[in-house]
Design a protein around this motif. Structure first.
Motif, PDB file in Angstrom:
ATOM      1  N   GLY A 167      42.319  36.136  51.249  1.00  0.00           N
ATOM      2  CA  GLY A 167      41.656  37.300  50.669  1.00  0.00           C
ATOM      3  C   GLY A 167      41.523  38.416  51.689  1.00  0.00           C
ATOM      4  N   LEU A 168      41.207  39.592  51.208  1.00  0.00           N
ATOM      5  CA  LEU A 168      41.131  40.764  52.088  1.00  0.00           C
ATOM      6  C   LEU A 168      40.010  40.617  53.119  1.00  0.00           C
ATOM      7  CD1 LEU A 168      42.493  43.465  52.521  1.00  0.00           C
ATOM      8  CD2 LEU A 168      40.956  44.488  50.876  1.00  0.00           C
TER       9      LEU A 168
ATOM     10  N   ASP B  14      49.069  41.639  43.884  1.00  0.00           N
ATOM     11  CA  ASP B  14      47.760  41.748  44.528  1.00  0.00           C
ATOM     12  C   ASP B  14      47.838  41.390  46.006  1.00  0.00           C
ATOM     13  OD1 ASP B  14      46.552  42.633  42.294  1.00  0.00           O
ATOM     14  OD2 ASP B  14      45.325  40.859  41.910  1.00  0.00           O
TER      15      ASP B  14
ATOM     16  N   LYS C 279      49.208  44.277  47.868  1.00  0.00           N
ATOM     17  CA  LYS C 279      48.187  45.324  48.016  1.00  0.00           C
ATOM     18  C   LYS C 279      47.201  44.970  49.131  1.00  0.00           C
ATOM     19  CE  LYS C 279      48.133  46.914  43.218  1.00  0.00           C
ATOM     20  NZ  LYS C 279      47.352  46.929  41.981  1.00  0.00           N
ATOM     21  N   ARG C 280      46.808  43.684  49.179  1.00  0.00           N
ATOM     22  CA  ARG C 280      45.883  43.244  50.224  1.00  0.00           C
ATOM     23  C   ARG C 280      46.499  43.443  51.610  1.00  0.00           C
ATOM     24  NH1 ARG C 280      44.837  38.923  46.703  1.00  0.00           N
ATOM     25  NH2 ARG C 280      46.200  37.509  47.868  1.00  0.00           N
TER      26      ARG C 280
ATOM     27  N   LEU D  79      37.731  48.601  53.672  1.00  0.00           N
ATOM     28  CA  LEU D  79      38.434  47.446  53.115  1.00  0.00           C
ATOM     29  C   LEU D  79      37.668  46.852  51.943  1.00  0.00           C
ATOM     30  CD1 LEU D  79      39.792  45.551  56.219  1.00  0.00           C
ATOM     31  CD2 LEU D  79      41.110  46.546  54.372  1.00  0.00           C
TER      32      LEU D  79
ATOM     33  N   HIS E  99      38.485  48.720  48.907  1.00  0.00           N
ATOM     34  CA  HIS E  99      39.818  48.337  48.439  1.00  0.00           C
ATOM     35  C   HIS E  99      39.740  47.006  47.699  1.00  0.00           C
ATOM     36  CE1 HIS E  99      42.912  51.115  49.768  1.00  0.00           C
ATOM     37  NE2 HIS E  99      42.229  51.317  50.877  1.00  0.00           N
ATOM     38  N   ASP E 100      38.970  46.084  48.267  1.00  0.00           N
ATOM     39  CA  ASP E 100      38.802  44.762  47.658  1.00  0.00           C
ATOM     40  C   ASP E 100      38.233  44.904  46.263  1.00  0.00           C
ATOM     41  OD1 ASP E 100      38.997  42.039  47.718  1.00  0.00           O
ATOM     42  OD2 ASP E 100      37.002  41.723  48.556  1.00  0.00           O
TER      43      ASP E 100
ATOM     44  N   ILE F  44      41.053  45.969  44.017  1.00  0.00           N
ATOM     45  CA  ILE F  44      42.113  44.984  43.823  1.00  0.00           C
ATOM     46  C   ILE F  44      41.627  43.806  42.983  1.00  0.00           C
ATOM     47  CG2 ILE F  44      43.587  43.303  45.015  1.00  0.00           C
ATOM     48  CD1 ILE F  44      43.589  45.347  47.391  1.00  0.00           C
ATOM     49  N   ARG F  45      40.423  43.304  43.315  1.00  0.00           N
ATOM     50  CA  ARG F  45      39.957  42.079  42.670  1.00  0.00           C
ATOM     51  C   ARG F  45      39.070  42.343  41.474  1.00  0.00           C
ATOM     52  NH1 ARG F  45      36.854  39.485  47.295  1.00  0.00           N
ATOM     53  NH2 ARG F  45      36.335  37.952  45.731  1.00  0.00           N
TER      54      ARG F  45
END
Length: 828
Positions: free
Chosen positions: A573-574, A606, A609-610, A626, A629-630, A633-634
């Motif tokens: 995960g990010l 995804d 993207k991460r 970040l 961004h997370d 994305i999620r």
């Protein structure tokens, strides 16, 4: 250039530098002077404006107004124009002294003006007229709430085909900006495409209705039908859910607000002595976070603050200052760490930092024997331990505190649901401080909705470098070079391999590839007696390459380890990637992170993207960015409950946040949300004139779009003024159409305050449509209709018509501004 400095003898020395020729000459002129009176043009007060007019009516030969930049000069020009003061624009002191005008305006780096009797001149700076220092205003950091808002709501990354949310029409696809000529007037529109190819053109002046769609993969975003019921049903359902969430959030918040916290007393002499032992200079953000924490602790309301900052940015010192205040007030401190190793490092750090103080510090973890645990628990209940550090073992039912005052949590997202429930019970009457590098979306959401306070430490310590991050498929040569470079400079390497079954084989392969490496293995399935000596040996540099799982994610600090290789980085995960990468770069040495992935066609969108986000965020202090961004994305996740993905798919995160804000506000004021009521979109102002940013002034479509959005979202005249200054300084003097755009935005702000729904005006007059609850002076309205019936007429109960021949757009706008000012006057 004109610069000035007033000395203690009230004499001014003006240095005039002539840089127009190839050789720079300088001359100094001495004047007797005296302080200027209060001339601040505060919009809320009439008196200062009268002061300025009175002052300018004195026997003065010349007056010079000074602004800091071209943008500030134009804004000051406009402000003075409203008070019927129209200075000449000049560029040099000689031009000022020789010119035939009495008032002039220029650009110069001055904060203080002067008033001289001989010659009779006055220099008045922008600082004196605005009542605040221009340079400070430019340097001032935006407040956290605004920073959060900008992170989520800006349209900077919008691409053709991206989903956007129109709060009245639903989710469509952005197709760019398009100019249309309507009735001989050129206007710029945002074009959106909906289901079945229906198109919607949104005027740029109404961009407050538009937000980016975030909450799931853009490709999976729903597409609504224009005029259909799907959107209204989805929004009504979301409002209902938001109301429940808001009620529960407010309940937690109310319990904390109603409960009486500690209200710690701060002994300044003792605190200063403790602070002075900090071996480094505090960074600006760190100092700000410390001040905020101390202010929270001094109040009787229980603190609930998040300290967000990258690893090594000084979060622990903030925690130590808070722990010192609490323990110095004879209250116990609980410090929770996600791993046993990290807990023991915290113990070491705290014992070193508190060595000169009588506080008792102890640890409770699986590394401690049963007998020691029993003894520690007993001493904790008796109040013989001031600061207790450990893992979630400290949340067990058998743990009793004599007088708990402060809870510090390191990386809350690493704790499970049950532990979080235990923490929630503690939260109502003790101070809470959460330390995190990347706040999880749910935590970030709570901070955004104002229910938890947040301090961001984004400024890195001195001599820290950003971590060089590379994304590559497996390549023996790259791995070999990376390892050898670190080993040859006397450093150490983390090799993250999250598959315990294949660790031995990987170690064998690496040994063949890098014979110089001394390799050991560490993972979470080892017993504490196996793992602890390995981690301590690595810390003491007894070997140089550690193959490990994510057990080191929140591990001990190893300043000599400055290269990390993460195998199969696409599976992380990010927040995990950011945390792992943060294990290196803890010293002044340049650090490197290699993210090893399979061919891109084999990994998910995804994951790509991460990886792109982590690669782009090598800058120091990127954890907060970040996290946003997370969120995109999620999915933003629910504010309450266990699922991270959440149910924001239908309406997008931006609108969900806005609804939540409205729900919290309504419930706080004792009101309820009407499910059928439209969202507040603000008044409509149509002056039948061109109001846009011409592409020959700013050709970048994306930059124009962002500026349109910022203008439409501005909440005050000050914000609009700052935007004008910024645009002039960046792109040059504003074109006429852009000036009109700003004037219309100012009219909207005034109309919003007065509860006006719409203003429509052409060259011959127009109408004002009043809202359901107008906040106007009806005595003034009746007086206008009775005394000037040929100019003002009431059309029904909610429309005021006005008749006037306008010779220019400026005259039209000024007329409407004056009319709104009259209607806003206070009843006598």
């Amino acid at each position: 250039q004109v610069s000035s400095q007033i000395d203690a003898f009230k004499r001014i020395e003006i240095h005039v530098a002539d840089s127009t020729s190839t050789t720079t000459t300088s001359q100094a002129i001495n004047y007797d002077c005296q302080p200027l009176p209060d001339l601040s043009l505060n919009n809320e007060l009439d008196q200062p404006a009268q002061n300025l007019s009175t002052f300018l009516n004195q026997p003065l030969d010349k007056t010079l107004f000074v602004a800091e930049t071209a943008g500030h000069r134009e804004a000051l020009h406009e402000l003075l124009g409203r008070h019927e003061i129209h200075p000449e624009t000049i560029t040099s002191w000689q031009q000022f002294m020789d010119g035939k005008f009495s008032q002039a305006i220029t650009i110069a780096p001055m904060d203080h003006g002067l008033w001289s009797q001989n010659p009779a001149i006055a220099i008045i700076t922008e600082t004196q007229l605005s009542g605040r220092k221009a340079a400070q205003r430019r340097r001032r950091r935006k407040d956290t709430g605004q920073a959060l808002h900008n992170l989520i709501h800006n349209l900077n990354e919008l691409e053709i085909g991206s989903p956007v949310v129109h709060q009245d029409q639903g989710i469509g696809r952005y197709q760019g900006l398009q100019k249309l000529t309507v009735g001989d007037i050129e206007t710029e529109f945002l074009m959106l495409v909906y289901a079945k190819g229906d198109k919607l053109y949104v005027p740029v002046s109404s961009l407050q209705l538009i937000s980016r769609y975030t909450g799931t993969d853009p490709d999976l975003a729903p597409l609504h039908k224009l005029g259909g019921e799907q959107w209204s049903k989805a929004r009504a359902k979301a409002i209902k859910r938001v109301r429940d969430v808001a009620a529960e959030l407010l309940n937690i918040h109310a319990q904390r607000a109603a409960s009486k916290g500690v209200g710690f007393k701060i002994d300044q002499a003792e605190y200063q002595k403790f602070s002075a032992a900090f071996p480094f200079e505090e960074t600006p953000d760190q100092e700000s976070a410390i001040i905020q924490v101390l202010e929270d602790m001094a109040t009787e309301k229980p603190m609930d603050r998040i300290i967000c900052g990258d690893v090594g940015f000084g979060k622990t010192e903030v925690a130590m200052r808070a722990a010192f205040i609490a323990s110095n007030n004879a209250r116990q401190v609980l410090i929770l760490a996600p791993t046993t190793l990290l807990a023991h490092q915290h113990v070491q750090n705290f014992q070193d930092r508190f060595a000169d103080w009588p506080m008792q510090i102890d640890v409770l973890s699986r590394f401690v024997t049963k007998k020691q645990q029993t003894d520690t628990i007993a001493r904790l209940a008796q109040g013989k331990i001031d600061i207790i550090i450990g893992t979630h073992r400290l949340l067990s039912a058998d743990i009793v505190f004599k007088d708990l005052g402060l809870v510090i949590i390191d990386e809350e997202h690493r704790f499970g649901v049950r532990q979080k429930e235990s923490l929630k019970k503690l939260r109502s009457n003790v101070d809470f401080l959460t330390l995190t590098a990347t706040p999880i979306p749910r935590t970030l959401n709570m901070a955004m909705s104002g229910l938890r306070d947040i301090s961001i430490i984004a400024s890195p310590p001195p001599n820290r470098h950003k971590i060089q991050t590379f994304i590559n498929e497996w390549n023996d040569q790259i791995i070999q070079e990376a390892c050898l470079r670190e080993i040859r400079r006397g450093g150490q390497i983390y090799f993250v391999h999250n598959n315990i079954k294949t660790m031995e084989r990987t170690a064998s392969d690496l040994q063949k590839l890098v014979p110089e490496a001394n390799i050991r293995i560490g993972h979470g399935q080892m017993t504490e007696h196996e793992l602890e000596p390995i981690m301590l040996d690595f810390y003491h540099q007894r070997f140089n390459l550690l193959i490990c799982t994510t057990i080191i994610e929140s591990g001990i600090d190893v300043p000599s380890a400055n290269t990390m290789i993460i195998n199969r980085a696409d599976k992380f995960g990010l927040a995990q990637l950011h945390q792992l990468r943060g294990r290196v770069g803890r010293s002044h040495h340049r650090a490197y992170a290699y993210l090893v992935i399979p061919p891109k066609k084999l990994i998910t969108k995804d994951a790509i993207k991460r990886l792109d986000a982590i690669a782009a965020s090598g800058e120091l202090g990127a954890g907060f960015m970040l996290s946003s961004h997370d969120m995109e994305i999620r999915g933003a996740g629910e504010l309450l409950g266990d699922e991270q993905s959440g149910q924001i798919h239908e309406i997008g995160f931006s609108l969900y946040s806005e609804l939540l804000e409205r729900a919290v506000s309504a419930l706080r004021s004792g009101k309820d949300i009407n499910l059928e009521s439209p969202l507040e979109s603000g008044p409509e102002v149509d002056l039948h004139c061109s109001a846009l940013i011409p592409d020959d002034y700013l050709g970048d479509v994306q930059a124009r779009l962002v500026l349109y959005k910022r203008i439409s979202n501005a909440n005050s005249e000050d914000e609009l003024r700052e935007l004008q200054i910024e645009m002039i300084d960046r792109f040059g003097l504003l074109p006429e159409a852009t000036k009109i755009l700003f004037r219309i935005s100012e009219l909207k702000l005034l109309a919003t305050q007065l509860g006006i729904q719409k203003i429509d005006a052409s060259a011959q007059g127009g109408r004002i449509l009043l809202g359901a609850e107008p906040k106007i002076n009806f005595d003034v309205l009746i007086h206008l209709i009775q005394t000037m019936p040929d100019q003002y007429k009431l059309d029904g109960q909610d429309k005021l018509r006005f008749y006037h021949e306008f010779s220019s757009e400026d005259e039209k706008i000024q007329y409407i501004e004056d009319l709104l000012e009259k209607l806003s006057s206070q009843p006598k």
